[in-house]
Scaffold this motif. Structure first.
Motif, PDB file in Angstrom:
ATOM      1  N   THR A  67      16.774  67.685   9.875  1.00  0.00           N
ATOM      2  CA  THR A  67      16.848  68.609   8.734  1.00  0.00           C
ATOM      3  C   THR A  67      16.308  67.953   7.469  1.00  0.00           C
ATOM      4  O   THR A  67      15.594  68.586   6.685  1.00  0.00           O
ATOM      5  CB  THR A  67      18.301  69.065   8.522  1.00  0.00           C
ATOM      6  N   GLY A 105      12.690  75.271  10.334  1.00  0.00           N
ATOM      7  CA  GLY A 105      12.220  73.913  10.551  1.00  0.00           C
ATOM      8  C   GLY A 105      12.706  73.335  11.859  1.00  0.00           C
ATOM      9  O   GLY A 105      13.584  73.891  12.521  1.00  0.00           O
ATOM     10  N   VAL A 106      12.143  72.210  12.237  1.00  0.00           N
ATOM     11  CA  VAL A 106      12.475  71.417  13.428  1.00  0.00           C
ATOM     12  C   VAL A 106      11.934  72.065  14.700  1.00  0.00           C
ATOM     13  O   VAL A 106      11.088  71.497  15.376  1.00  0.00           O
ATOM     14  CB  VAL A 106      13.987  71.141  13.568  1.00  0.00           C
ATOM     15  N   THR A 134       7.310  77.324  12.532  1.00  0.00           N
ATOM     16  CA  THR A 134       8.007  76.182  11.943  1.00  0.00           C
ATOM     17  C   THR A 134       7.210  75.630  10.777  1.00  0.00           C
ATOM     18  O   THR A 134       5.980  75.574  10.823  1.00  0.00           O
ATOM     19  CB  THR A 134       8.180  75.071  13.005  1.00  0.00           C
ATOM     20  N   SER A 185      17.498  75.307   9.641  1.00  0.00           N
ATOM     21  CA  SER A 185      17.149  74.054  10.308  1.00  0.00           C
ATOM     22  C   SER A 185      18.161  73.726  11.395  1.00  0.00           C
ATOM     23  O   SER A 185      19.269  74.277  11.427  1.00  0.00           O
ATOM     24  CB  SER A 185      17.088  72.905   9.292  1.00  0.00           C
ATOM     25  N   SER A 187      12.588  68.045   7.706  1.00  0.00           N
ATOM     26  CA  SER A 187      12.090  69.416   7.578  1.00  0.00           C
ATOM     27  C   SER A 187      12.080  69.878   6.127  1.00  0.00           C
ATOM     28  O   SER A 187      11.107  70.476   5.651  1.00  0.00           O
ATOM     29  CB  SER A 187      12.938  70.354   8.439  1.00  0.00           C
TER      30      SER A 187
END
Length: 467
Positions: free
Chosen positions: A197, A9-10, A150, A181, A200
Motif C-alpha cells: 500500500t 493499487g497493488v 491498477t 489498496s 501504491s
C-alpha cells in the motif's frame, strides 16, 4: 457537481466496483442524487466481444450498450439507469479524437495525448456526469468515477493525467480521490503487511494525485497499529484510512463504510449538504444484510456450464439466484460443474473429474443450465438435463440451456434423431455475448425475467412436495 474518483493499487480485481457502488449508496441514503461512470483502459470500444474468461459476463444496459459488470453493480446498489456512455474506454476516446481530426476540428494542429486525449476524457466525464439517471430530468449532484486497472499500468496513464489536470479545473472542494489498496496477510506470519500500500500510494502521488481516503482491502479487520503505520507513511490522518475487510455479503460493505465515518468525511471534504435525520434507505439496507447473515436453511443449485472456472461468467444468473434465495430466507450454495466433465468421453480420459462432476450434480436440489455458444460441452448439458427430468428435479434452462432442454426431450422422449451440434455450429460465428439479452429490448426486463424464473425454482425447492 462533486466528483469522487476511485483508483486501485497493488492488484486488479481488488473490489473497486463494490466500493464505488457502496460510496454512492451511502451518499444517496443522505438524500443526494448520485450517478456513476466506469473507465476501462482497454482499447476495445465496448465489452461485447470479450471472452467470458476475460472480464466475465457482459452487462447489457437499457439502451443496448454492452458494458462491464461493474455497471450492473452501480444499477443494483444505486437503483439508477445508466447508458452506454457511462462506460468509458480508451477505444471510445481515441475513436472520438480521431474522428474529430478527420473532420478537421483541430484546424491542422498536431494531435497528441496531452492535451487532446486528456481534454477529451475530461469533456466526456463532465458531460456524462450531468445526465439524469433517476428516471426524472434532475441533474445528479455527485458523480462516482471508477478508474479500472491498477495505478502504474501504462494503459491507464492518459486517464490519470487527465484527472490530475481535472482536479484543478473543478477546484479542490469539488474533487476527491479514494484509493483502494491491498493489505496482504501471509499465512506464514499472520501479520498484515503495509508495504504494498505504501508503494501504491507513492506511485499515485508521483503521478499527481493524492488520496483523500485509503480503503484497505484485507482478510480480517485492520489492526490499529497497521492503520497508524499507513497513516504515517502515506501522508493521511488515521481516520482517512478505512478498513474494508472480507464480509459474508457484498451488501454489507456500505454499512462498513458508514460505521467508519466515510459520509462525515466526504461531507466536510466536499462541502456537501448532508441530511442528519434517520436515513430510511440505510435502515432497510441493514435489515436486508442482517437477514442475509442469519439464513439457516440451505439449498444447492448445480450450475452446469462451460465457463465455470470464472464465476463472473454467469453473474446475472448468480445474482438472480442469490436475490431469490434471500427472498425466501434460504442460504444459496451454487455448485459449479463444467458440462464437458459430464460427458462419457471424460470417463475414459479423466475418470476422477467425471465422477466428481456427477457427484455434485446428484447432490444438488436443482439444476440450472445457462447460456453459451459453441459445440464444446453441449452433450454434457444434455446429460444433465436428462438426469434432472428423470429425477424430477427443479430445472431452469436459460438461452442455450432451454434450447438444449427441447433437444433432450425430442431425442429421448419423442425419439427424434439428429445432433443439436449442427445448429449450434451454424449460429456460433455471428453470436455476440449479450445479443440474446438485447432481443428483449431491456436488460432490466431480462434481469427481472431471470429473477422471476429463479424465484420459481426456489419456490419449488421450498415447497413440501418439491414439485
Amino acid at each position: 457537481m462533486k466528483y469522487i474518483l476511485v483508483t486501485g493499487g497493488v492488484i486488479s480485481g481488488i473490489g473497486k466496483g463494490i466500493i464505488a457502488s457502496s460510496v454512492g449508496t451511502i451518499l444517496k441514503s443522505c438524500g443526494l442524487r448520485v450517478t456513476a461512470i466506469k473507465i476501462d483502459p482497454y482499447i476495445n470500444i465496448d465489452a461485447g466481444t470479450f471472452s467470458p474468461y476475460e472480464h466475465g459476463e457482459v452487462f447489457v444496459l437499457d439502451d443496448g450498450g454492452e458494458v462491464d459488470l461493474d455497471l450492473g453493480n452501480y444499477e443494483r446498489f444505486l437503483d439508477i439507469r445508466l447508458t452506454r456512455d457511462n462506460n468509458l474506454t480508451t477505444g471510445k476516446i481515441y475513436q472520438s479524437v480521431i474522428n474529430k481530426e478527420r473532420r478537421g476540428d483541430y484546424l491542422g494542429k498536431t494531435v497528441q495525448v496531452v492535451p487532446h486525449i486528456t481534454d477529451a476524457i475530461q469533456e466526456w466525464v463532465v458531460k456524462q456526469a450531468k445526465v439524469p439517471v433517476d428516471g426524472d430530468e434532475t441533474e445528479p449532484q455527485v458523480c462516482v468515477i471508477e478508474l479500472g486497472g491498477t495505478v502504474g499500468d501504462i494503459e491507464s496513464m492518459p486517464f490519470v493525467e487527465a484527472f490530475r489536470q481535472f482536479q484543478f479545473k473543478v477546484k479542490r472542494e469539488n474533487f476527491c480521490n479514494i484509493h483502494v489498496s491491498l493489505i496482504p496477510q501471509p499465512s506464514a506470519t499472520g501479520e498484515q503487511k503495509t508495504k504494498p500500500t505504501q508503494n501504491s500510494v507513492r506511485e499515485l502521488r508521483g503521478l499527481g494525485l493524492s488520496p483523500d481516503l485509503i480503503m484497505c482491502r484485507c482478510t480480517t479487520a485492520l489492526e490499529n497499529s497497521v492503520k497508524e503505520k499507513i497513516s504515517m507513511f502515506c501522508h493521511v490522518e488515521p481516520q482517512q484510512v478505512i478498513c474494508v475487510h472480507d464480509v459474508l455479503s457484498i451488501y454489507r460493505v456500505p454499512l462498513l463504510l458508514e460505521d467508519q465515518g466515510v459520509v462525515g468525511y466526504l461531507s466536510r471534504r466536499l462541502n456537501m449538504p448532508i441530511e442528519t435525520k434517520s436515513r430510511q434507505m440505510l435502515t432497510k439496507w441493514k435489515e436486508m444484510s442482517d437477514r442475509s447473515d442469519r439464513l439457516l436453511e440451505q439449498c444447492s443449485i448445480a450450475l452446469v456450464g462451460k465457463y465455470t472456472k470464472f464465476s463472473d461468467s454467469y453473474a446475472s444468473v448468480i445474482k438472480a439466484l442469490e436475490h431469490s434465495a434471500l427472498a425466501i430466507n434460504h442460504k444459496l450454495e451454487v455448485k459449479y460443474i463444467d458440462s464437458a466433465y459430464l460427458e462419457p468421453s471424460t470417463l475414459q480420459e479423466e475418470p476422477v473429474k467425471y465422477h466428481e462432476a456427477w457427484q455434485k450434480l446428484c447432490s444438488a436440489d436443482g439444476v440450472l443450465v445457462p447460456g453459451g455458444f459453441g459445440v464444446r460441452g453441449t452433450e454434457g448439458k444434455i446429460h444433465a438435463i436428462n438426469w434432472a427430468r428423470k429425477q424430477k428435479k427443479p430445472f431452469l434452462g436459460v438461452c442455450l440451456g432451454m434450447q438444449l432442454a427441447v433437444c433432450e426431450f425430442a431425442r429421448n422422449t419423442l425419439g427424434w434423431t439428429g445432433k443439436p451440434h449442427e445448429k449450434v455450429t451454424q449460429c456460433t460465428p455471428g453470436f455476440r455475448l449479450g445479443q440474446l439479452v438485447r432481443c428483449s429490448q431491456s436488460s432490466n426486463c431480462w434481469y427481472k425475467w431471470s429473477q422471476h424464473t429463479a424465484a420459481s425454482m426456489m419456490d419449488s425447492l421450498s415447497s413440501p412436495t418439491g414439485a
